[in-house]
Design an enzyme around this catalytic site. Structure first.
Site, mmCIF file in Angstrom:
data_model
loop_
_atom_site.group_PDB
_atom_site.id
_atom_site.type_symbol
_atom_site.label_atom_id
_atom_site.label_comp_id
_atom_site.label_asym_id
_atom_site.label_seq_id
_atom_site.Cartn_x
_atom_site.Cartn_y
_atom_site.Cartn_z
ATOM 1 N N GLU A 1 -5.859 0.310 -6.999
ATOM 2 C CA GLU A 1 -4.808 1.178 -7.523
ATOM 3 C C GLU A 1 -3.810 0.279 -8.238
ATOM 4 O OE1 GLU A 1 -4.163 5.127 -4.727
ATOM 5 O OE2 GLU A 1 -3.269 3.269 -4.029
ATOM 6 N N HIS B 1 -2.804 -2.601 -5.713
ATOM 7 C CA HIS B 1 -3.160 -2.236 -4.343
ATOM 8 C C HIS B 1 -4.668 -2.352 -4.142
ATOM 9 C CE1 HIS B 1 -3.477 1.057 -1.046
ATOM 10 N NE2 HIS B 1 -3.498 -0.150 -0.536
ATOM 11 N N ASN C 1 -3.489 6.714 -0.137
ATOM 12 C CA ASN C 1 -2.853 6.810 1.179
ATOM 13 C C ASN C 1 -1.949 8.029 1.286
ATOM 14 O OD1 ASN C 1 -4.194 4.637 2.177
ATOM 15 N ND2 ASN C 1 -2.527 3.166 1.865
ATOM 16 N N SER D 1 0.822 -1.211 0.000
ATOM 17 C CA SER D 1 0.000 0.000 0.000
ATOM 18 C C SER D 1 0.858 1.262 0.000
ATOM 19 C CB SER D 1 -0.965 -0.007 1.181
ATOM 20 O OG SER D 1 -0.298 -0.325 2.354
#
Ligand code: 3H9
Length: 678
Positions: A447, A435, A485, A414
């Protein structure tokens, strides 16, 4: 020399089958009801009406589907051609019966056209629905007035307010489809049906049907579904229209529907939701890669790690009918992981979400193994082990030896650097990031991280595969935390600072929930686990989070985190957390001040937009709308606000820039000049 322009062939044509006029629309890709289609249909219906040799008409579409709805790309532009509601009325007013012959998806305006027809036949694989609510709208071509007259108020509420399509069989049970016909004989069966009903008089028109009163249905509906409709304007407008159908004469109901539709169409929510409709489809397109790039075949998948993430990832492929080999190091962990996958499937089957035999079918495609060697034949291998660079590198080194040539190697990291992982292999072109978001079998976002050396066909293959497993995929570049993130970081940093300066977790979370997020930053920390990413040294207390973790306040799972929880996991403000925060303030010599909500918005939401602009400037996202898609599908950003970058535009770039400056943040260039949100 004369130049010839090639006239596009008209999208609607007519064909005669004895006394039946078949009206065929061919307007790829989904037969949206564009101005040209509407005008063509109007002319064809007139043709059938005046031609004495014609006794009935059939309305059908070429290509993959019946009309998928109004042409959304025309919304917000000046109206051309016959308006859709007028066309539907014209079909209904035809002096000869019109039969809708449905395959694929009859959605929105497409379903309304079908309701304007006097009869509806469909192949069993067809689906019918009114998804306008998902675009922040309501069925605006008579759908809210006709559907309840056919299926009843309660069923109409469900279909219109939730917007989920129903199968042709369910539609037949509800009275929306008059006859199910052969999967491969739609046209012939529809013509035969039209011949049978050609002489029926009076011609049955939905507008003439009585509507069965059901006064308790709206309240019952709100009680069951109210929570998930929170914040949206369209659902209440849909309910009001369906209620009006029961209370007003048909024409008055139509006028009310028109008024409500126009208000929604001109509102900010529908603009945001329509933006996301196109953004989601745009995200699938990869800059700089020819859409005709040949793809690698993915016939089997390997997943390393049978924990929550690995198991969830595996389920995506199993559900799509793709065999998965899942590898763990220890037998008990493997057994546990497989058990969780099976139980998840069984729970879905028990709730009726999947067929009763689906769990067995899915599990039959799953091969558990304790050895990486079992992955030798896989076309795609996804690593879902602990987030540690050294571990990942070692694993990819081993995979390089095991995987067959041409296999795609993906990491579910991640935030770690994909290029560094790829560099330990002899085939960095075959490596990328996939991800998934937790729970991976539920969350729609993927992702796809494009490394510096990821081969174009590898990226294109994974993006296409994402659609097959029903994910919304977005291409991200290699940077810390990728798109989602990475944008979470400034939000978290500011939220923590705000606590020290005088805000409470409750206040910050309340602002985020009022904004429309499913939960605020501290509720999210409690859900995910306060201990996640913690250094695990109770003696080392550098911030509030460390202090909570050291006391075992790990969040919901421990009954205590930023909030105190009762046995039903209801949160309450925690006096102990207030003490901890006070102690940190005292240590820092900070006198708490009153912080208003506007400051929280600027520091925790504008900063995300600013980070998004930097991501764009660095080329880590292909386009602003991709960032919006990430936040809608990965983090529950309210779709009616269109994602952070779209929201910044509606908020006003000047306002966002001024807010950032007021609190001393350096403003990204592309935000200041509006490029990032245009
Ligand atoms: C409405 O009907 C209002 C009325 O009540 C009242 C009016 C007065 N328009 O999704 P895909 C494009 S509101 C324009 O990848 P799939 C789409 O952008 C409408 N374009 O295919 C894409 O373009 P591109 C209510 C549309 O096979 C391409 O078609 N109806 C429309 O995965 C392929 O789309 C809906 O909300 C449209 N209506 O899924 C249904 N629909 O290739 C919306 C699609 O350039 N559509 N495009 O990226 C869908 O749900 C899916 O497209 C469908 C096919 C299930 C039909």
């Amino acid at each position: 020399m004369t130049s010839h322009s090639i006239e596009p062939s008209p999208p609607v044509r007519t064909e005669r089958h004895g006394a039946v006029l078949v009206i065929v629309t061919d307007s790829p890709p989904v037969n949206a009801l564009s101005a040209a289609v509407r005008d063509g249909l109007e002319a064809a219906i007139k043709e059938g009406a005046v031609d004495e040799s014609i006794a009935a008409m059939v309305l059908r579409c070429d290509g993959r589907t019946f009309f998928a709805g109004a042409d959304i790309s025309e919304f917000g532009k000046p109206l051309r051609g016959i308006p859709l509601p007028t066309l539907v009325d014209a079909i209904e007013a035809s002096p000869k019966p019109v039969v809708a012959a449905i395959h694929g998806t009859a959605l929105g305006g497409g379903c309304e056209v079908a309701l304007g027809c006097h009869y509806r036949v469909a192949v069993p694989s067809a689906k019918l629905g009114m998804p306008e609510v998902k675009l922040g709208l309501l069925p605006g071509a008579g759908g809210t007035q006709r559907l309840p007259r056919v299926v009843g108020v309660a069923k109409a509420l469900e279909m219109i307010v939730l917007g989920n399509p129903v199968s042709a069989r369910a539609a037949a049970d509800a009275g929306l489809v008059d006859r199910l016909v052969g999967e491969d004989t739609l046209e012939a069966d529809a013509i035969a049906f039209a011949r049978d009903v050609a002489g029926t008089r009076p011609i049955p028109r939905v507008r003439d049907r009585a509507i069965a009163p059901d006064p308790t249905a709206p309240e019952a509906f709100r009680k069951t579904h109210g929570r998930k409709l929170r914040g949206f304007d369209a659902p209440e407008a849909c309910i009001a229209c369906v209620v009006a159908a029961g209370e007003k004469p048909f024409e008055d109901g139509l006028a009310f529907e028109r008024e409500q539709f126009t208000a929604l169409m001109n509102g900010a929510q529908s603009a945001a939701q329509r933006h996301i409709f196109f953004a989601e489809r745009q995200a699938a397109k990869i800059d700089g890669i020819d859409p005709a790039t040949p793809l690698r075949a993915i016939r089997s998948v390997g997943v390393i790690g049978a924990g929550t993430m690995g198991g969830g990832i595996a389920m995506n492929f199993l559900s799509a009918g793709i065999p998965v080999t899942i590898v763990e190091m220890q037998q008990d962990a493997l057994d546990r992981g497989i058990g969780v996958v099976r139980r998840n499937y069984e729970a879905s089957a028990a709730k009726g979400r999947i067929a009763a035999d689906a769990p067995d079918k899915a599990m039959a495609l799953l091969t558990p193994s304790l050895s990486l060697d079992a992955l030798g034949d896989c076309d795609l291998i996804i690593e879902a082990v602990y987030e540690d660079m050294a571990i990942k590198k070692e694993l990819f080194g081993k995979l390089d030896a095991v995987a067959r040539p041409g296999a795609i190697l993906a990491s579910n990291t991640s935030y770690l650097n994909i290029d560094e992982i790829a560099a330990v292999t002899q085939r960095p072109g075959d490596v990328l990031g996939m991800h998934f978001f937790s729970p991976a079998n539920v969350m729609k976002l993927l992702e796809v991280v494009r490394g510096a050396r990821t081969a174009p066909d590898v990226l294109a293959t994974v993006m296409a595969l994402a659609k097959k497993i029903r994910k919304v995929a977005v291409v991200a570049g290699v940077c810390d935390g990728f798109i989602g993130n990475r944008m979470l970081m400034p939000r978290q940093v500011e939220a923590n600072k705000l606590l020290l300066e005088g805000a409470t977790p409750e206040q910050i979370d309340r602002v985020h929930v009022a904004f429309g997020m499913p939960m605020g930053p501290f509720q999210m920390a409690d859900l995910a686990g306060v201990d996640i990413g913690w250094h695990r040294d109770p003696g080392r207390i550098e911030n509030i989070r460390d202090a909570l973790a050291a006391e075992g306040r790990w969040g919901q799972k421990k009954g205590a985190g930023f909030y105190d929880y009762d046995d039903k996991r209801n949160p309450a403000p925690s006096p102990r957390v207030a003490e901890i925060i006070d102690a940190f303030r005292a240590k820092a010599g900070t006198t708490p001040r009153v912080i208003d909500d506007e400051e929280i918005v600027a520091r925790t939401l504008y900063t995300m937009v600013n980070e998004g602009a930097l991501i764009l400037e660095e080329g880590m996202a292909q386009r602003a709308s991709d960032i919006d898609v990430v936040w809608i599908y990965g983090y529950g950003w309210p779709v009616y606000r269109g994602g952070p970058m779209f929201w910044a535009k509606t908020e006003g770039v000047e306002k966002v820039v001024a807010g950032l400056e007021r609190y001393g943040f350096p403003v990204a260039k592309s935000l200041r000049n509006g490029e990032a949100v245009k």
